[in-house]
Design an enzyme around this catalytic site. Structure first.
Site, mmCIF file in Angstrom:
data_model
loop_
_atom_site.group_PDB
_atom_site.id
_atom_site.type_symbol
_atom_site.label_atom_id
_atom_site.label_comp_id
_atom_site.label_asym_id
_atom_site.label_seq_id
_atom_site.Cartn_x
_atom_site.Cartn_y
_atom_site.Cartn_z
ATOM 1 N N CYS A 1 -4.478 10.697 -1.314
ATOM 2 C CA CYS A 1 -3.679 9.654 -0.651
ATOM 3 C C CYS A 1 -2.387 9.336 -1.384
ATOM 4 C CB CYS A 1 -4.513 8.392 -0.458
ATOM 5 S SG CYS A 1 -5.400 7.908 -1.915
ATOM 6 N N HIS B 1 -11.584 7.028 5.589
ATOM 7 C CA HIS B 1 -10.865 8.208 6.088
ATOM 8 C C HIS B 1 -11.728 9.465 5.944
ATOM 9 C CE1 HIS B 1 -6.988 5.935 4.878
ATOM 10 N NE2 HIS B 1 -6.961 6.041 6.195
ATOM 11 N N ARG C 1 -8.824 3.587 11.659
ATOM 12 C CA ARG C 1 -7.364 3.701 11.551
ATOM 13 C C ARG C 1 -6.760 4.694 12.552
ATOM 14 N NH1 ARG C 1 -5.806 1.824 6.369
ATOM 15 N NH2 ARG C 1 -7.170 0.056 5.929
ATOM 16 N N ARG D 1 0.941 -1.640 7.292
ATOM 17 C CA ARG D 1 1.420 -0.414 6.645
ATOM 18 C C ARG D 1 2.472 0.317 7.479
ATOM 19 N NH1 ARG D 1 -2.665 3.350 3.864
ATOM 20 N NH2 ARG D 1 -0.613 3.961 3.079
ATOM 21 N N GLU E 1 0.257 9.549 1.593
ATOM 22 C CA GLU E 1 -0.394 10.550 2.456
ATOM 23 C C GLU E 1 -0.566 10.062 3.900
ATOM 24 O OE1 GLU E 1 -4.808 11.037 2.061
ATOM 25 O OE2 GLU E 1 -4.357 13.145 2.211
ATOM 26 N N ASP E 2 -0.808 8.758 4.035
ATOM 27 C CA ASP E 2 -1.140 8.235 5.361
ATOM 28 C C ASP E 2 0.054 8.202 6.320
ATOM 29 O OD1 ASP E 2 -3.861 7.822 4.821
ATOM 30 O OD2 ASP E 2 -3.355 6.042 3.650
ATOM 31 N N ASP F 1 0.810 -1.232 0.000
ATOM 32 C CA ASP F 1 0.000 0.000 0.000
ATOM 33 C C ASP F 1 0.840 1.278 0.000
ATOM 34 O OD1 ASP F 1 -3.037 -0.652 0.369
ATOM 35 O OD2 ASP F 1 -1.989 -2.102 1.624
#
Ligand code: CIR
Length: 253
Positions: free
Chosen positions: A248, A161, A130, A85, A65-66, A60
């Site tokens: 993202c 999100h 998350r 992740r 962005e995450d 991923d």
């Protein structure tokens, strides 16, 4: 100068997380073409794009962005909420450290950058599967010295999100999907509405007056143009299969 950090698509992207298995498998070659078009759109919008190398261990990792939240010259390096992740952040921290003051998030906090939306000096943050309470507390602590006010928001059921349903357009304006978050939450902001049937298009990357949006959403395109923006549609069928969209795929700062 506006910078955008992106990350190349690994072959393992075929096994990226998705809440619901896609109708057809992810086409990695097509995903790479679409990613290139996305990076070109960022450059076209005036960003200087840096693209991190592939990491096959991280399916991923294109969803960069995450992994970090940036305000001014400071970055909070997150602990992504999906355990698979958490390896992604190290390479991002190394490169951001060249430009920004990086603060690492620590256990038990988890937070995905996709849950954070900065508008002026307010950071809206989604309480999601998350992003936990400790993550929100560390976010607030990291940016309080910079005058950032953190406002948590409950997400509608099934929304991954916060920025799946809204995104910042600059200057106190946001793009917001109809029938998602109560408009009253964003009192004082100017809203550009995305019709509910086009809600996927509510996630867009704005750089000044230019906005990168998902291709194939004519009413959102029209609403943005009417509000004075220049929309740049890019295809994103493959990231969509992995629950991804536009914001993202980059960290813009
Ligand atoms: C995930 O489930 O974590 C990825 N497959 C999708 C992440 C999308 N990130 C974002 O919208 N900020």
């Amino acid at each position: 100068m506006v910078r955008a950090l992106t990350r190349h698509v690994p072959s393992s992207f075929a096994n990226a997380l998705s809440a619901v298995p896609p109708d057809s498998p992810i086409d990695v070659a097509l995903a790479r073409q679409q990613h290139l078009m996305y990076c070109m759109a960022l450059a076209e919008c005036g960003a200087t794009v840096t693209t991190l190398p592939v990491d096959e261990r991280c399916p991923d990792s294109v969803f960069v962005e995450d992994t970090a939240v940036v305000v001014d010259k400071q970055a909070l390096i997150t602990r992504p909420g999906a355990p698979t992740r958490q390896l992604e952040t190290a390479a991002v921290a190394v490169v951001l450290d060249a430009w920004l003051n990086c603060i690492p998030m620590t256990e038990p906090a988890t937070l995905d950058g996709g849950d954070c939306m900065l508008v002026g000096r307010t950071m809206y943050v989604g309480r999601s599967a998350r992003t936990n309470a400790a993550g929100i507390a560390q976010l607030a602590r990291a940016f309080a010295p910079r005058g950032i006010d953190v406002v948590p928001i409950d997400l509608p059921a099934g929304v991954l999100h916060l920025k799946c349903v809204c995104s910042p357009l600059g200057g106190g304006r946001i793009l917001l999907a109809d029938d998602s978050i109560d408009r009253a939450v964003f009192r004082g902001l100017e809203l550009v509405a995305v019709p509910a049937q086009e809600s996927y298009a509510a996630n867009a990357v704005a750089i000044d007056k230019r906005v990168i949006i998902a291709a194939g959403f004519p009413r959102t395109h029209e609403a943005l143009a009417k509000a004075g923006f220049k929309p740049y549609p890019v295809p994103c069928s493959e990231v969509r299969k992995a629950d991804g969209s536009l914001t993202c795929q980059s960290i813009v700062f």
